[in-house]
Scaffold this motif. Structure first.
Motif, PDB file in Angstrom:
ATOM      1  N   PHE A  15       0.815  -1.210   0.000  1.00 54.81           N
ATOM      2  CA  PHE A  15       0.000   0.000   0.000  1.00 54.81           C
ATOM      3  C   PHE A  15       0.852   1.265   0.000  1.00 54.81           C
ATOM      4  O   PHE A  15       0.463   2.272  -0.582  1.00 54.81           O
ATOM      5  CB  PHE A  15      -0.993  -0.005   1.166  1.00 54.81           C
ATOM      6  N   ALA A  16       2.015   1.176   0.634  1.00 49.67           N
ATOM      7  CA  ALA A  16       2.931   2.322   0.585  1.00 49.67           C
ATOM      8  C   ALA A  16       3.375   2.568  -0.853  1.00 49.67           C
ATOM      9  O   ALA A  16       3.474   3.717  -1.304  1.00 49.67           O
ATOM     10  CB  ALA A  16       4.126   2.081   1.493  1.00 49.67           C
ATOM     11  N   ALA A  17       3.600   1.477  -1.588  1.00 54.57           N
ATOM     12  CA  ALA A  17       3.985   1.606  -2.997  1.00 54.57           C
ATOM     13  C   ALA A  17       2.828   2.187  -3.812  1.00 54.57           C
ATOM     14  O   ALA A  17       3.035   3.020  -4.699  1.00 54.57           O
ATOM     15  CB  ALA A  17       4.402   0.245  -3.551  1.00 54.57           C
ATOM     16  N   LEU A  18       1.615   1.739  -3.498  1.00 57.00           N
ATOM     17  CA  LEU A  18       0.441   2.267  -4.197  1.00 57.00           C
ATOM     18  C   LEU A  18       0.281   3.773  -3.955  1.00 57.00           C
ATOM     19  O   LEU A  18      -0.115   4.516  -4.848  1.00 57.00           O
ATOM     20  CB  LEU A  18      -0.828   1.555  -3.722  1.00 57.00           C
ATOM     21  N   LEU A  19       0.620   4.185  -2.733  1.00 61.70           N
ATOM     22  CA  LEU A  19       0.522   5.600  -2.390  1.00 61.70           C
ATOM     23  C   LEU A  19       1.499   6.421  -3.232  1.00 61.70           C
ATOM     24  O   LEU A  19       1.137   7.451  -3.799  1.00 61.70           O
ATOM     25  CB  LEU A  19       0.808   5.798  -0.901  1.00 61.70           C
ATOM     26  N   ALA A  20       2.735   5.925  -3.307  1.00 64.12           N
ATOM     27  CA  ALA A  20       3.747   6.616  -4.110  1.00 64.12           C
ATOM     28  C   ALA A  20       3.316   6.675  -5.573  1.00 64.12           C
ATOM     29  O   ALA A  20       3.481   7.694  -6.250  1.00 64.12           O
ATOM     30  CB  ALA A  20       5.085   5.893  -3.974  1.00 64.12           C
ATOM     31  N   GLN A  21       2.726   5.567  -6.016  1.00 68.42           N
ATOM     32  CA  GLN A  21       2.270   5.496  -7.402  1.00 68.42           C
ATOM     33  C   GLN A  21       1.161   6.519  -7.655  1.00 68.42           C
ATOM     34  O   GLN A  21       1.149   7.190  -8.696  1.00 68.42           O
ATOM     35  CB  GLN A  21       1.743   4.085  -7.637  1.00 68.42           C
ATOM     36  N   SER A  22       0.254   6.676  -6.707  1.00 64.99           N
ATOM     37  CA  SER A  22      -0.839   7.622  -6.931  1.00 64.99           C
ATOM     38  C   SER A  22      -0.316   9.062  -6.904  1.00 64.99           C
ATOM     39  O   SER A  22      -0.853   9.929  -7.588  1.00 64.99           O
ATOM     40  CB  SER A  22      -1.978   7.406  -5.933  1.00 64.99           C
ATOM     41  N   ASP A  23       0.745   9.299  -6.138  1.00 64.32           N
ATOM     42  CA  ASP A  23       1.344  10.637  -6.160  1.00 64.32           C
ATOM     43  C   ASP A  23       1.948  10.948  -7.533  1.00 64.32           C
ATOM     44  O   ASP A  23       1.814  12.066  -8.040  1.00 64.32           O
ATOM     45  CB  ASP A  23       2.411  10.762  -5.071  1.00 64.32           C
ATOM     46  N   ASP A  24       2.589   9.942  -8.111  1.00 70.54           N
ATOM     47  CA  ASP A  24       3.139  10.125  -9.465  1.00 70.54           C
ATOM     48  C   ASP A  24       2.028  10.387 -10.469  1.00 70.54           C
ATOM     49  O   ASP A  24       2.146  11.246 -11.347  1.00 70.54           O
ATOM     50  CB  ASP A  24       3.918   8.867  -9.898  1.00 70.54           C
ATOM     51  N   GLU A  25       0.968   9.622 -10.324  1.00 67.88           N
ATOM     52  CA  GLU A  25      -0.170   9.810 -11.231  1.00 67.88           C
ATOM     53  C   GLU A  25      -0.713  11.230 -11.138  1.00 67.88           C
ATOM     54  O   GLU A  25      -1.048  11.844 -12.149  1.00 67.88           O
ATOM     55  CB  GLU A  25      -1.287   8.824 -10.895  1.00 67.88           C
ATOM     56  N   LEU A  26      -0.807  11.732  -9.905  1.00 66.15           N
ATOM     57  CA  LEU A  26      -1.302  13.100  -9.725  1.00 66.15           C
ATOM     58  C   LEU A  26      -0.420  14.093 -10.461  1.00 66.15           C
ATOM     59  O   LEU A  26      -0.914  14.982 -11.165  1.00 66.15           O
ATOM     60  CB  LEU A  26      -1.348  13.462  -8.236  1.00 66.15           C
ATOM     61  N   THR A  27       0.901  13.938 -10.289  1.00 63.66           N
ATOM     62  CA  THR A  27       1.834  14.844 -10.954  1.00 63.66           C
ATOM     63  C   THR A  27       1.599  14.847 -12.466  1.00 63.66           C
ATOM     64  O   THR A  27       1.526  15.908 -13.094  1.00 63.66           O
ATOM     65  CB  THR A  27       3.285  14.412 -10.656  1.00 63.66           C
ATOM     66  N   ASN A  28       1.455  13.647 -13.028  1.00 64.24           N
ATOM     67  CA  ASN A  28       1.245  13.543 -14.473  1.00 64.24           C
ATOM     68  C   ASN A  28      -0.080  14.141 -14.907  1.00 64.24           C
ATOM     69  O   ASN A  28      -0.176  14.822 -15.931  1.00 64.24           O
ATOM     70  CB  ASN A  28       1.311  12.083 -14.912  1.00 64.24           C
ATOM     71  N   LEU A  29      -1.105  13.894 -14.111  1.00 68.08           N
ATOM     72  CA  LEU A  29      -2.433  14.409 -14.466  1.00 68.08           C
ATOM     73  C   LEU A  29      -2.489  15.931 -14.329  1.00 68.08           C
ATOM     74  O   LEU A  29      -3.152  16.602 -15.126  1.00 68.08           O
ATOM     75  CB  LEU A  29      -3.510  13.754 -13.590  1.00 68.08           C
ATOM     76  N   PHE A  30      -1.779  16.467 -13.342  1.00 70.63           N
ATOM     77  CA  PHE A  30      -1.702  17.931 -13.202  1.00 70.63           C
ATOM     78  C   PHE A  30      -1.131  18.530 -14.486  1.00 70.63           C
ATOM     79  O   PHE A  30      -1.658  19.507 -15.017  1.00 70.63           O
ATOM     80  CB  PHE A  30      -0.793  18.332 -12.037  1.00 70.63           C
ATOM     81  N   ALA A  31      -0.043  17.927 -14.950  1.00 74.05           N
ATOM     82  CA  ALA A  31       0.617  18.433 -16.161  1.00 74.05           C
ATOM     83  C   ALA A  31      -0.322  18.326 -17.359  1.00 74.05           C
ATOM     84  O   ALA A  31      -0.434  19.256 -18.159  1.00 74.05           O
ATOM     85  CB  ALA A  31       1.902  17.650 -16.414  1.00 74.05           C
ATOM     86  N   ALA A  32      -1.018  17.191 -17.441  1.00 73.89           N
ATOM     87  CA  ALA A  32      -1.945  16.982 -18.560  1.00 73.89           C
ATOM     88  C   ALA A  32      -3.061  18.027 -18.524  1.00 73.89           C
ATOM     89  O   ALA A  32      -3.431  18.592 -19.565  1.00 73.89           O
ATOM     90  CB  ALA A  32      -2.539  15.578 -18.500  1.00 73.89           C
ATOM     91  N   HIS A  33      -3.559  18.304 -17.332  1.00 69.44           N
ATOM     92  CA  HIS A  33      -4.641  19.278 -17.219  1.00 69.44           C
ATOM     93  C   HIS A  33      -4.178  20.687 -17.599  1.00 69.44           C
ATOM     94  O   HIS A  33      -4.870  21.414 -18.315  1.00 69.44           O
ATOM     95  CB  HIS A  33      -5.201  19.302 -15.797  1.00 69.44           C
TER      96      HIS A  33
END
Lengths: 176, 133
Positions: free
Chosen positions: A123-141
């Motif tokens: 779950f800690a890995a999933l958390l890190a992964q979701s943070d990366d996803e956020l960064t990418n989605l911010f850029a996309a937006h």
């Protein structure tokens, strides 16, 4: 979006934390009560109010998660409301299984402990992964604002919240 | 905030806790969650294919007292109902029965969602079987 306005920012999801801090300090100086000591009471009151808004704005926008929540709320999403159920089914299964293991441990079954430790790492890995996803989605937006991207962001935020709650519980039990 | 007697009763003596084989073609499983509070709720129904009546219902909920009580009550209500009748169960009925305060209404919504998810899962499984028959 008052928090963006008070800092003089455009509606972007990606914000540079150093620049944000500089903007905050600059605006804080402009709104400092000393500067309004001899101003009309109404002007002084307005500056004070703006200054309090500025503090809330900085606190909210400097954290990417609370920033995204604020942003989505002002785009009409029901973020943080109880009733948002935008969570992938696989994650629900995992959450359920982990809760089962937690319950076994609580009832004194120590054999669940290694499983929980593994789950915590996962779950800690999933958390890190979701943070990366956020960064990418911010850029996309920011590159091309779209409702669909905001919806994806909301999905990640919901997932993240779930994971955080679980990690807190698991860490609590593992440290006992 | 005080829980109503009925919530406390369901919380202390939850009805129909457990699980059934989710691969059983007559069992429908609904898994729903509320990220805000970290709740997760699994609700299962077992349907008699001849009559369409729900003969058994089980649940397992990780969450607050109201979430547990809502799903416990839901399984009580489901037993003996047809699938179509079960689909009619509204969260407001759960709110009224358990006297849930406004901040806990979302727990009843979760239970209603779980019922619908379980029924939809059952129907999804049942359709191909009927085509073959």
């Amino acid at each position: 979006m008052d928090f963006y306005r008070v800092l003089g920012l455009g509606p972007k999801l990606q914000l540079n934390s150093v620049e944000l801090q500089q903007l905050f300090y600059g605006r804080s100086r402009e709104l400092h009560p000393d500067r309004f000591a001899r101003a009309e009471p109404s002007v002084r009151a307005a500056a004070l109010e703006e200054s309090s808004l500025l503090n809330d704005a900085y606190r909210t926008l400097k954290d990417p998660v609370s920033r995204a929540e604020y942003f989505l709320k002002h785009r009409g999403f029901d973020i943080g409301e109880q009733g948002t159920k935008d969570v992938p089914p696989e994650l629900l299964e995992e959450v359920f299984e982990l809760n089962m293991a937690l319950e076994e441990l609580k009832s004194g079954d120590e054999s669940a402990r290694p499983q929980l430790a593994t789950a915590r790492d996962h779950f800690a890995a999933l958390l890190a992964q979701s943070d990366d996803e956020l960064t990418n989605l911010f850029a996309a937006h920011d590159a091309s604002p779209a409702e669909a991207v905001l919806r994806q962001i909301r999905g990640v935020l919901n997932r993240r919240r779930y994971i955080l709650n679980l990690l807190r519980d698991v860490n609590g039990y593992l440290s006992n | 905030m005080a829980y109503s007697d009925k919530v406390v009763d369901h919380y202390n003596n939850p009805r129909n806790v457990g699980s059934m084989d989710k691969n059983d073609p007559h069992v429908g499983t609904g898994m729903v969650g509320a990220p805000e509070c970290g709740d997760v709720m699994k609700l299962q129904i077992k349907v008699d294919p001849a009559t369409g009546i729900i003969e058994d219902a089980k649940f397992k909920t990780f969450g607050c007292g109201s979430a547990i009580a809502s799903s416990s009550l839901a399984t009580e209500w489901l037993k003996g109902k047809t699938v179509d009748q079960a689909m009619e169960i509204k969260n407001t009925e759960i709110v009224n029965e358990l006297a849930l305060p406004p901040v806990k209404v979302h727990c009843s919504v979760l239970a209603e969602d779980a019922i619908k998810a379980a029924i939809n899962d059952y129907k999804k499984k049942a359709v191909p079987a009927e085509v073959n028959a």
